[in-house]
Design a protein around this motif. Structure first.
Motif, PDB file in Angstrom:
ATOM      1  N   GLY A 148     -23.284  25.827  62.654  1.00 57.50           N
ATOM      2  CA  GLY A 148     -24.447  26.704  62.704  1.00 57.50           C
ATOM      3  C   GLY A 148     -24.543  27.553  61.454  1.00 57.50           C
ATOM      4  N   CYS A 149     -25.733  27.638  60.873  1.00 57.15           N
ATOM      5  CA  CYS A 149     -25.899  28.356  59.609  1.00 57.15           C
ATOM      6  C   CYS A 149     -25.837  29.868  59.770  1.00 57.15           C
ATOM      7  N   ASN A 150     -26.084  30.359  60.963  1.00 57.41           N
ATOM      8  CA  ASN A 150     -26.192  31.802  61.169  1.00 57.41           C
ATOM      9  C   ASN A 150     -25.144  32.313  62.154  1.00 57.41           C
ATOM     10  N   THR A 151     -25.002  33.631  62.193  1.00 58.40           N
ATOM     11  CA  THR A 151     -24.185  34.277  63.221  1.00 58.40           C
ATOM     12  C   THR A 151     -25.102  34.663  64.374  1.00 58.40           C
ATOM     13  N   PHE A 152     -24.747  34.246  65.574  1.00 54.56           N
ATOM     14  CA  PHE A 152     -25.538  34.539  66.761  1.00 54.56           C
ATOM     15  C   PHE A 152     -24.810  35.583  67.608  1.00 54.56           C
ATOM     16  N   SER A 153     -25.423  35.958  68.705  1.00 57.99           N
ATOM     17  CA  SER A 153     -24.745  36.843  69.644  1.00 57.99           C
ATOM     18  C   SER A 153     -25.065  36.422  71.069  1.00 57.99           C
ATOM     19  N   PHE A 154     -24.055  36.483  71.908  1.00 58.73           N
ATOM     20  CA  PHE A 154     -24.213  36.308  73.347  1.00 58.73           C
ATOM     21  C   PHE A 154     -24.315  37.692  73.981  1.00 58.73           C
ATOM     22  N   VAL A 155     -25.064  37.801  75.071  1.00 59.47           N
ATOM     23  CA  VAL A 155     -25.114  39.026  75.866  1.00 59.47           C
ATOM     24  C   VAL A 155     -24.876  38.628  77.314  1.00 59.47           C
ATOM     25  N   ASN A 156     -23.867  39.226  77.938  1.00 55.47           N
ATOM     26  CA  ASN A 156     -23.557  38.845  79.313  1.00 55.47           C
ATOM     27  C   ASN A 156     -24.341  39.682  80.317  1.00 55.47           C
ATOM     28  N   SER A 157     -24.062  39.477  81.590  1.00 59.32           N
ATOM     29  CA  SER A 157     -24.799  40.167  82.654  1.00 59.32           C
ATOM     30  C   SER A 157     -24.581  41.674  82.646  1.00 59.32           C
ATOM     31  N   GLU A 158     -23.515  42.139  82.003  1.00 58.73           N
ATOM     32  CA  GLU A 158     -23.234  43.563  81.889  1.00 58.73           C
ATOM     33  C   GLU A 158     -23.789  44.157  80.593  1.00 58.73           C
ATOM     34  N   LYS A 159     -24.605  43.368  79.892  1.00 61.01           N
ATOM     35  CA  LYS A 159     -25.228  43.783  78.628  1.00 61.01           C
ATOM     36  C   LYS A 159     -24.207  44.000  77.512  1.00 61.01           C
ATOM     37  N   LYS A 160     -23.106  43.325  77.612  1.00 60.76           N
ATOM     38  CA  LYS A 160     -22.078  43.415  76.585  1.00 60.76           C
ATOM     39  C   LYS A 160     -22.305  42.301  75.568  1.00 60.76           C
ATOM     40  N   ARG A 161     -22.229  42.649  74.298  1.00 61.99           N
ATOM     41  CA  ARG A 161     -22.545  41.692  73.235  1.00 61.99           C
ATOM     42  C   ARG A 161     -21.283  41.046  72.664  1.00 61.99           C
ATOM     43  N   PHE A 162     -21.400  39.758  72.345  1.00 63.44           N
ATOM     44  CA  PHE A 162     -20.326  39.002  71.708  1.00 63.44           C
ATOM     45  C   PHE A 162     -20.920  38.242  70.526  1.00 63.44           C
ATOM     46  N   TRP A 163     -20.397  38.481  69.334  1.00 63.24           N
ATOM     47  CA  TRP A 163     -20.854  37.755  68.154  1.00 63.24           C
ATOM     48  C   TRP A 163     -20.236  36.369  68.161  1.00 63.24           C
ATOM     49  N   CYS A 164     -20.984  35.381  67.687  1.00 66.50           N
ATOM     50  CA  CYS A 164     -20.448  34.020  67.777  1.00 66.50           C
ATOM     51  C   CYS A 164     -20.984  33.107  66.683  1.00 66.50           C
ATOM     52  N   LYS A 165     -20.223  32.067  66.420  1.00 64.51           N
ATOM     53  CA  LYS A 165     -20.602  30.962  65.545  1.00 64.51           C
ATOM     54  C   LYS A 165     -20.522  29.677  66.360  1.00 64.51           C
ATOM     55  N   PHE A 166     -21.376  28.707  66.032  1.00 66.86           N
ATOM     56  CA  PHE A 166     -21.387  27.438  66.745  1.00 66.86           C
ATOM     57  C   PHE A 166     -20.881  26.307  65.847  1.00 66.86           C
ATOM     58  N   HIS A 167     -19.987  25.494  66.395  1.00 64.80           N
ATOM     59  CA  HIS A 167     -19.469  24.324  65.700  1.00 64.80           C
ATOM     60  C   HIS A 167     -19.737  23.087  66.556  1.00 64.80           C
TER      61      HIS A 167
END
Length: 215
Positions: A134-153
């Motif tokens: 993945g060319c960009n950095t994404f973020s996940f947000v869970n049900s508690e509105k907590k954010r996690f930065w992520c990369k996809f391979h």
């Protein structure tokens, strides 16, 4: 079609990842980056692929390329990087000077350029024998509105394999279309996610997520 094989609901509330076994229709478009219309599939180039997931919550697009680094950090110089690998507009000929002049004046793209001139990246054996990043950095947000930065391979089960320059030229002369999968078995390409949890420490280690570094 994508099929979820691991539970990541603690990281993301997206319905796409809601349960193991969840199936989502998708469409993948493969392409070159700097090649021109009519070029052989074996021309040395960066391969890109856009993946569109048709989810219940709308379409989600994931843009990937087949090498784990990018040639720039600042989007402002994006057009310059593309033009440096295109024909000289004054002569309509390839001009190595303009290519390497750009690389020399933008050292963050040196790793990108070196990897493009390897057989595994620049002249992949087929579209099936290359990984995607993945060319960009994404973020996940869970049900508690907590954010996690992520990369996809995207890691091909066949591995990343390339051909030599001589082999690429020979196959181009034979006009063999390497991207054809009509007579081949279906391929599974797992999608992996690299996560970073803390917003505070993300700022301290943001260099890990720069496009010009190994993803």
């Amino acid at each position: 079609m994508s099929i979820i094989t691991n539970d990541i609901t603690k990281y993301s509330a997206a319905k796409l990842f809601s349960k193991i076994g969840k199936e989502t229709q998708l469409f993948v478009r493969m392409s070159g980056t700097f090649t021109e219309r009519g070029d052989a599939d074996t021309t040395r180039d960066i391969r890109g692929f856009a993946i569109k997931f048709y989810t219940e919550e709308g379409n989600w697009d994931l843009l990937s390329i087949n090498l784990p680094v990018f040639g720039l950090r600042d989007a402002k110089v994006g057009p310059d990087s593309v033009h440096s690998l295109k024909r000289d507009p004054r002569t309509s000929m390839w001009n190595p000077t303009q290519t390497w002049d750009y690389v020399a004046t933008h050292p963050e793209g040196l790793h990108f350029a070196i990897m493009m001139y390897t057989d595994r990246i620049g002249t992949p054996l087929t579209f099936r024998h290359m990984h995607g990043y993945g060319c960009n950095t994404f973020s996940f947000v869970n049900s508690e509105k907590k954010r996690f930065w992520c990369k996809f391979h995207l890691i091909s089960e066949l591995g990343a394999k390339g051909m030599s320059q001589e082999e690429a030229k020979l196959i181009a002369e034979m006009e063999i279309l390497l991207s054809s999968n009509a007579r081949r078995r279906r391929l599974q390409i797992p999608l992996y996610v690299r996560l970073h949890q803390s917003m505070e420490t993300f700022g301290l280690s943001a260099h890990r997520y720069r496009n010009s570094r190994i993803k």
